[in-house]
Design a protein around this motif. Sequence first.
Motif, PDB file in Angstrom:
ATOM      1  N   ALA A 120       0.857  -1.190   0.000  1.00  9.30           N
ATOM      2  CA  ALA A 120       0.000   0.000   0.000  1.00  9.30           C
ATOM      3  C   ALA A 120       0.888   1.234   0.000  1.00  9.30           C
ATOM      4  N   LEU A 121       0.740   2.046  -1.022  1.00 10.40           N
ATOM      5  CA  LEU A 121       1.499   3.286  -1.148  1.00 10.40           C
ATOM      6  C   LEU A 121       0.514   4.440  -1.027  1.00 10.40           C
ATOM      7  N   TYR A 122       0.564   5.165   0.086  1.00  9.98           N
ATOM      8  CA  TYR A 122      -0.431   6.211   0.327  1.00  9.98           C
ATOM      9  C   TYR A 122       0.219   7.456   0.896  1.00  9.98           C
ATOM     10  N   GLU A 123      -0.448   8.563   0.694  1.00 16.13           N
ATOM     11  CA  GLU A 123       0.104   9.858   1.068  1.00 16.13           C
ATOM     12  C   GLU A 123      -0.451  10.363   2.393  1.00 16.13           C
ATOM     13  N   SER A 124       0.360  11.134   3.088  1.00 18.05           N
ATOM     14  CA  SER A 124      -0.064  11.763   4.343  1.00 18.05           C
ATOM     15  C   SER A 124      -0.588  13.160   4.034  1.00 18.05           C
ATOM     16  N   ARG A 125      -1.693  13.218   3.319  1.00 22.78           N
ATOM     17  CA  ARG A 125      -2.371  14.478   3.006  1.00 22.78           C
ATOM     18  C   ARG A 125      -3.820  14.142   2.661  1.00 22.78           C
ATOM     19  N   VAL A 126      -4.712  15.072   2.932  1.00 26.30           N
ATOM     20  CA  VAL A 126      -6.130  14.862   2.674  1.00 26.30           C
ATOM     21  C   VAL A 126      -6.519  15.399   1.302  1.00 26.30           C
ATOM     22  N   GLU A 127      -6.107  16.613   0.987  1.00 26.54           N
ATOM     23  CA  GLU A 127      -6.463  17.208  -0.303  1.00 26.54           C
ATOM     24  C   GLU A 127      -5.749  16.470  -1.433  1.00 26.54           C
ATOM     25  N   ASP A 128      -6.535  16.019  -2.403  1.00 19.59           N
ATOM     26  CA  ASP A 128      -5.999  15.266  -3.540  1.00 19.59           C
ATOM     27  C   ASP A 128      -5.208  14.037  -3.090  1.00 19.59           C
ATOM     28  N   HIS A 129      -5.655  13.427  -2.020  1.00 27.94           N
ATOM     29  CA  HIS A 129      -4.988  12.235  -1.489  1.00 27.94           C
ATOM     30  C   HIS A 129      -4.937  11.126  -2.545  1.00 27.94           C
ATOM     31  N   GLN A 130      -3.797  10.458  -2.605  1.00 29.04           N
ATOM     32  CA  GLN A 130      -3.624   9.346  -3.522  1.00 29.04           C
ATOM     33  C   GLN A 130      -3.182   8.098  -2.759  1.00 29.04           C
ATOM     34  N   SER A 131      -3.880   6.986  -3.010  1.00 28.41           N
ATOM     35  CA  SER A 131      -3.475   5.682  -2.486  1.00 28.41           C
ATOM     36  C   SER A 131      -3.365   4.723  -3.668  1.00 28.41           C
ATOM     37  N   VAL A 132      -2.277   3.983  -3.716  1.00 28.37           N
ATOM     38  CA  VAL A 132      -2.083   2.981  -4.762  1.00 28.37           C
ATOM     39  C   VAL A 132      -1.838   1.645  -4.077  1.00 28.37           C
ATOM     40  N   ILE A 133      -2.656   0.659  -4.396  1.00 29.21           N
ATOM     41  CA  ILE A 133      -2.572  -0.654  -3.753  1.00 29.21           C
ATOM     42  C   ILE A 133      -2.136  -1.689  -4.783  1.00 29.21           C
ATOM     43  N   TYR A 134      -1.092  -2.442  -4.443  1.00 24.90           N
ATOM     44  CA  TYR A 134      -0.615  -3.525  -5.307  1.00 24.90           C
ATOM     45  C   TYR A 134      -1.063  -4.854  -4.705  1.00 24.90           C
ATOM     46  N   ARG A 135      -1.946  -5.553  -5.438  1.00 29.02           N
ATOM     47  CA  ARG A 135      -2.521  -6.797  -4.916  1.00 29.02           C
ATOM     48  C   ARG A 135      -2.472  -7.937  -5.930  1.00 29.02           C
ATOM     49  N   ASN A 136      -1.696  -7.833  -6.981  1.00 25.23           N
ATOM     50  CA  ASN A 136      -1.615  -8.907  -7.966  1.00 25.23           C
ATOM     51  C   ASN A 136      -0.880 -10.116  -7.386  1.00 25.23           C
ATOM     52  N   GLY A 137      -1.459 -11.304  -7.541  1.00 25.89           N
ATOM     53  CA  GLY A 137      -0.827 -12.510  -7.008  1.00 25.89           C
ATOM     54  C   GLY A 137      -0.578 -12.434  -5.523  1.00 25.89           C
ATOM     55  N   ALA A 138      -1.572 -11.939  -4.777  1.00 27.36           N
ATOM     56  CA  ALA A 138      -1.405 -11.662  -3.343  1.00 27.36           C
ATOM     57  C   ALA A 138      -1.106 -12.927  -2.548  1.00 27.36           C
ATOM     58  N   ALA A 139      -0.052 -12.867  -1.763  1.00 25.28           N
ATOM     59  CA  ALA A 139       0.371 -14.027  -0.974  1.00 25.28           C
ATOM     60  C   ALA A 139      -0.682 -14.429   0.054  1.00 25.28           C
ATOM     61  N   ASP A 140      -1.366 -13.454   0.644  1.00 25.11           N
ATOM     62  CA  ASP A 140      -2.320 -13.784   1.715  1.00 25.11           C
ATOM     63  C   ASP A 140      -3.527 -14.555   1.212  1.00 25.11           C
ATOM     64  N   PHE A 141      -3.843 -14.442  -0.091  1.00 19.09           N
ATOM     65  CA  PHE A 141      -4.951 -15.210  -0.649  1.00 19.09           C
ATOM     66  C   PHE A 141      -4.629 -16.701  -0.740  1.00 19.09           C
ATOM     67  N   GLU A 142      -3.372 -17.076  -0.479  1.00 21.43           N
ATOM     68  CA  GLU A 142      -2.967 -18.489  -0.524  1.00 21.43           C
ATOM     69  C   GLU A 142      -3.123 -19.191   0.818  1.00 21.43           C
ATOM     70  N   MET A 143      -3.707 -18.537   1.791  1.00 24.16           N
ATOM     71  CA  MET A 143      -4.042 -19.194   3.054  1.00 24.16           C
ATOM     72  C   MET A 143      -5.016 -20.334   2.780  1.00 24.16           C
ATOM     73  N   THR A 144      -4.777 -21.494   3.381  1.00 25.72           N
ATOM     74  CA  THR A 144      -5.548 -22.696   3.068  1.00 25.72           C
ATOM     75  C   THR A 144      -6.314 -23.223   4.283  1.00 25.72           C
ATOM     76  N   LEU A 145      -7.141 -24.224   4.017  1.00 27.90           N
ATOM     77  CA  LEU A 145      -7.845 -24.913   5.096  1.00 27.90           C
ATOM     78  C   LEU A 145      -6.851 -25.456   6.117  1.00 27.90           C
ATOM     79  N   GLU A 146      -5.745 -26.006   5.627  1.00 19.54           N
ATOM     80  CA  GLU A 146      -4.738 -26.565   6.526  1.00 19.54           C
ATOM     81  C   GLU A 146      -4.176 -25.499   7.455  1.00 19.54           C
ATOM     82  N   ASP A 147      -3.985 -24.289   6.947  1.00 14.37           N
ATOM     83  CA  ASP A 147      -3.456 -23.209   7.781  1.00 14.37           C
ATOM     84  C   ASP A 147      -4.371 -22.902   8.953  1.00 14.37           C
TER      85      ASP A 147
END
Length: 346
Positions: A120-147
């Motif tokens: 998560a790349l986000y700015e410490s400002r309110v006006e024209d705030h920009q957040s960019v989230i990188y979630r392609n091939g997210a590791a946390d989505f690989e949590m399994t029943l076994e886990d």
Amino acid sequence: MSNGKMVVSASVMGSKNVNIDTVIAGIKKNNFVVVGRAGMDLFPHPAGTKTEEATDFKSDLGGSSANIAAGICKFGGKASLVTTVSDDSVGRFCLNRLDHYGVSREYVRSIGGEFRNSLALYESRVEDHQSVIYRNGAADFEMTLEDVEKVDYSKFGALITAGTVFAAEPSRSAAFRAFELAKEAGLPVIFDVDYRPYSWPSAEVAADVLSRAGAQSDVIVGNDEEFGFMAGGIEKGLAKARELAETSASIVIYKMGEKGAITFAADEKIETGIYRVEALKPTGAGDSFMAGLMSSIADGHDLRSGILRGSACAAVVVGKPGCAPAMPNNEQLEEFLSTHPGPSKP
């Protein structure tokens, strides 16, 4: 389970799950199993800097579930995270930051291959705030029943998770399985809806899955847009929150931004305001609210006081850079409350 969808038994849907006294007793154990992602946060330094103009960045722990766990530990509680992280330098960074905040990673598994921790790349400002989230091939989505089946739920007082954990398989089925195992162990399930459209394959899938998760939860926290999303229209959100409180959940908190919150609990309707501050950024409030709410109830505060203290935690976080590093501890929260004029009228 078939076609990637969890088959949920009737015993955990459509009826009141547990009473409010049981929920509060579980929270008061102050030992939480938290299911969901840990990631890396980057924010330009100094505050107010646009990302495209930045030359320096601060880094810290990110991810809703990891942030909630870190916030609880900063208040002196215990939290164990259940997730998967990438077996690389970024994954190890997340593990190191979990250690820094005192979050147990007994149930965190590292995975190889092309999976990567969220960024998560986000700015410490309110006006024209920009957040960019990188979630392609997210590791946390690989949590399994076994886990989730490796977890000793009897050690904990309550389970907490946030909605993103349900956005993809195998994490979705694993999270529903964690709900079942927690209930079998007598733990209340606490669910922050936390709808992030970019994580889901479609709005239709999200509405269906989040509604199913809500029906299995004992405490549900969401904003007006999230409840409205589950109900099929923002104008129906409050009715949806009330319905969940009447049919399955013991506590439902309907947040309305600057208008405060409405909480339904044990046939009681609690209306609370917010602590107004000069915000530095719009991110991190929800995670801090949950950590403050849980920790305050665990420390003996009643529900109304816990909600207000959670709101104060949210106010503290939006006034500082970062999320996990901005979350207050007990001393910082008490200092904020003693110097602030008090919450707004609901």
